[in-house]
Design a protein around this motif. Structure first.
Motif, short mmCIF file in Angstrom:
data_model
loop_
_atom_site.label_atom_id
_atom_site.label_comp_id
_atom_site.label_asym_id
_atom_site.label_seq_id
_atom_site.Cartn_x
_atom_site.Cartn_y
_atom_site.Cartn_z
N THR A 5 0.90 -1.29 -0.16
CA THR A 5 0.00 -0.02 -0.03
C THR A 5 0.84 1.33 0.12
OG1 THR A 5 -1.70 -1.21 1.21
CG2 THR A 5 -1.75 1.18 1.22
N GLN A 6 0.67 2.18 -0.86
CA GLN A 6 1.52 3.42 -1.02
C GLN A 6 0.14 4.46 -0.72
OE1 GLN A 6 4.03 1.95 -4.62
NE2 GLN A 6 4.40 3.96 -3.82
N SER A 7 0.22 5.27 0.30
CA SER A 7 -0.98 6.02 0.57
C SER A 7 -0.83 7.69 0.13
CB SER A 7 -0.92 6.14 2.09
OG SER A 7 0.20 6.52 2.70
N GLN A 8 0.21 7.88 -0.70
CA GLN A 8 0.10 8.84 -1.04
C GLN A 8 0.10 8.93 -2.73
OE1 GLN A 8 4.23 8.56 0.48
NE2 GLN A 8 4.07 10.45 2.02
N SER A 22 5.81 7.03 1.27
CA SER A 22 5.57 5.88 2.34
C SER A 22 5.29 4.73 1.59
CB SER A 22 4.48 6.46 3.25
OG SER A 22 4.72 7.70 3.91
N CYS A 23 5.36 3.49 2.34
CA CYS A 23 4.94 2.11 1.89
C CYS A 23 4.77 1.31 2.92
CB CYS A 23 6.03 1.65 0.97
SG CYS A 23 5.75 -0.08 0.35
N THR A 24 3.64 0.75 2.96
CA THR A 24 3.36 -0.55 3.79
C THR A 24 2.94 -1.63 3.22
OG1 THR A 24 1.05 0.27 4.25
CG2 THR A 24 2.62 1.15 5.97
N TYR A 25 3.35 -2.70 3.72
CA TYR A 25 2.99 -4.15 3.22
C TYR A 25 2.42 -5.27 4.22
CZ TYR A 25 7.68 -5.28 5.37
OH TYR A 25 8.48 -5.44 6.18
N ASP A 26 1.91 -5.99 3.73
CA ASP A 26 1.39 -7.23 4.55
C ASP A 26 2.05 -8.32 3.84
OD1 ASP A 26 -1.80 -8.47 5.51
OD2 ASP A 26 0.22 -8.30 6.66
N THR A 27 2.48 -9.29 4.91
CA THR A 27 3.11 -10.73 4.56
C THR A 27 2.97 -11.57 5.70
OG1 THR A 27 4.70 -11.59 3.43
CG2 THR A 27 5.59 -10.04 4.54
N SER A 28 3.12 -12.85 5.48
CA SER A 28 3.13 -13.81 6.42
C SER A 28 4.64 -14.43 6.47
CB SER A 28 2.27 -14.95 6.47
OG SER A 28 2.09 -15.56 5.48
N ASN A 30 8.82 -14.62 6.55
CA ASN A 30 9.82 -13.86 7.21
C ASN A 30 11.18 -13.50 6.28
OD1 ASN A 30 10.66 -13.31 9.82
ND2 ASN A 30 12.25 -14.84 9.80
N ASN A 31 11.34 -14.15 5.40
CA ASN A 31 12.65 -13.75 4.37
C ASN A 31 11.93 -13.16 3.06
OD1 ASN A 31 14.51 -14.51 6.13
ND2 ASN A 31 14.13 -16.65 5.99
N TYR A 32 12.28 -11.87 2.89
CA TYR A 32 11.61 -11.33 1.37
C TYR A 32 12.36 -10.40 1.30
CZ TYR A 32 9.53 -8.63 5.24
OH TYR A 32 9.29 -8.04 6.26
N TYR A 33 12.23 -9.68 0.05
CA TYR A 33 13.04 -8.40 -0.39
C TYR A 33 12.04 -7.35 -0.50
CZ TYR A 33 16.90 -11.43 -1.08
OH TYR A 33 18.05 -12.25 -0.78
N LEU A 34 12.35 -6.22 -0.65
CA LEU A 34 11.49 -5.24 -0.80
C LEU A 34 12.25 -4.02 -1.70
CD1 LEU A 34 10.65 -4.50 2.69
CD2 LEU A 34 8.80 -4.91 1.10
N PHE A 35 11.64 -3.37 -2.73
CA PHE A 35 12.05 -2.69 -3.62
C PHE A 35 11.30 -1.12 -3.86
CE2 PHE A 35 14.33 -6.44 -5.48
CZ PHE A 35 13.70 -7.24 -5.07
N LYS A 70 10.57 -3.55 10.27
CA LYS A 70 10.05 -4.90 9.80
C LYS A 70 8.87 -5.09 10.50
CE LYS A 70 11.55 -9.51 9.03
NZ LYS A 70 12.58 -10.74 9.03
N ALA A 71 8.79 -4.81 11.85
CA ALA A 71 7.79 -5.10 12.88
C ALA A 71 6.51 -4.46 12.45
CB ALA A 71 8.34 -4.89 14.25
N ALA A 72 6.65 -3.14 11.89
CA ALA A 72 5.60 -2.51 11.49
C ALA A 72 5.14 -2.52 10.04
CB ALA A 72 5.91 -0.84 11.78
N LYS A 73 6.07 -3.50 9.33
CA LYS A 73 5.88 -3.56 8.03
C LYS A 73 5.77 -2.41 7.03
CE LYS A 73 3.85 -7.95 8.84
NZ LYS A 73 2.76 -8.98 8.71
N SER A 74 6.78 -1.65 7.15
CA SER A 74 6.92 -0.23 6.71
C SER A 74 8.15 -0.14 5.86
CB SER A 74 6.83 0.84 7.75
OG SER A 74 7.18 1.98 7.31
N PHE A 75 8.05 0.66 4.79
CA PHE A 75 9.38 0.53 4.04
C PHE A 75 9.13 2.03 3.15
CE2 PHE A 75 12.89 -0.85 1.83
CZ PHE A 75 12.76 -0.76 0.49
N SER A 76 9.76 3.09 3.86
CA SER A 76 9.77 4.35 3.24
C SER A 76 10.93 4.67 2.69
CB SER A 76 9.40 5.29 4.09
OG SER A 76 10.48 5.47 5.09
N LEU A 77 10.82 5.52 1.48
CA LEU A 77 11.79 5.94 0.72
C LEU A 77 12.06 7.44 0.88
CD1 LEU A 77 14.01 5.59 -1.71
CD2 LEU A 77 12.02 6.35 -3.25
#
Lengths: 112, 116
Positions: A5-8, A22-28, A30-35, A70-77
């Motif tokens: 989800t990108q809210s802007q 801003s960027c948030t994501y949802d996954t179950s 544990n090992n993954y990549y974000l871009f 990671k805990a908040a599942k947030s990945f901002s640039l």
């Protein structure tokens, strides 16, 4: 299923300013990549920066850096010292070698 | 070193027709993924090819099919075109073999398909 989800939908800043997307994501998983990918009007999707989820240190690439929570599942640039050439659509994406899940994008305009 | 190349750049078809889009991966890459990007949306994963087989598929109907050739290039075929198939189709390549950076996909500039 993973979601991103990108809210802007749109952002606009003056040249040389700092901007955070801003960027948030949802996954179950544990090992993954974000871009973060950049898509200028030329349509070519260009990789800006990549973060490996198992690494606590935030990735940086010149003027581009991320804040990975990671805990908040947030990945901002964060883009520092923004330039006119940074004007583009920016997409946050989750995944890796097989499948990428993209957000809806943020249209960033850098004004002179 | 050529990047990911796609052809054609633009295509106009009518409803019910069939279309084939082509992609050549970046040199050294062995996987090809296809994405559909509707106007104003993020790309949606269609499927990925590796070792000439479809390895993973997104939520797309069987009208969407593909092929990967021994030289790793790929085709995306769409049958019985609908108006809703109008979109930018992006190809991305990556590397699943031993060594290399396996978790990055590099994109082509896309094929803009218009269905009238």
């Amino acid at each position: 299923a993973q979601t991103v989800t990108q809210s802007q939908p749109e952002m606009s800043v003056q040249e040389a300013e700092t901007v955070t997307l801003s960027c948030t994501y949802d996954t179950s998983e544990n090992n993954y990549y974000l871009f973060w990918y950049k898509q200028p009007p030329s349509r070519q999707m260009i990789l800006v920066i990549r973060q490996e989820a198992y690494k606590q240190q935030n990735a940086t690439e010149n003027r581009f850096s991320v804040n990975f929570q990671k805990a908040a599942k947030s990945f901002s640039l964060k883009i520092s010292d923004s330039q006119l050439g940074d004007t583009a659509m920016y997409f946050c994406a989750f995944g890796g070698a097989q499948k990428l899940v993209f957000g809806q994008g943020t249209r960033l305009t850098i004004n002179p | 070193d050529a990047g990911v190349t796609q052809s054609p750049t633009h295509l106009i078809k009518t409803r019910g027709q069939q279309v084939t889009l082509r992609c050549s991966p970046k040199s050294g890459h062995d996987t090809v993924s296809w994405y559909q990007q509707a106007l104003g949306q993020g790309p949606q994963f269609i499927f990925q090819y590796y070792e000439e087989e479809e390895r993973q598929r997104g939520n797309f109907p069987d009208r969407f099919s593909g092929h990967q050739f021994p030289n790793y290039s790929s085709e995306l075929n769409v049958n019985a075109l609908l108006l809703g198939d109008s979109a930018l189709y992006l190809c991305a390549s990556g590397w699943r073999g031993p060594g290399g950076t396996k978790n990055i996909q590099y994109f082509g500039a896309g094929t803009r398909l218009s269905v009238l």
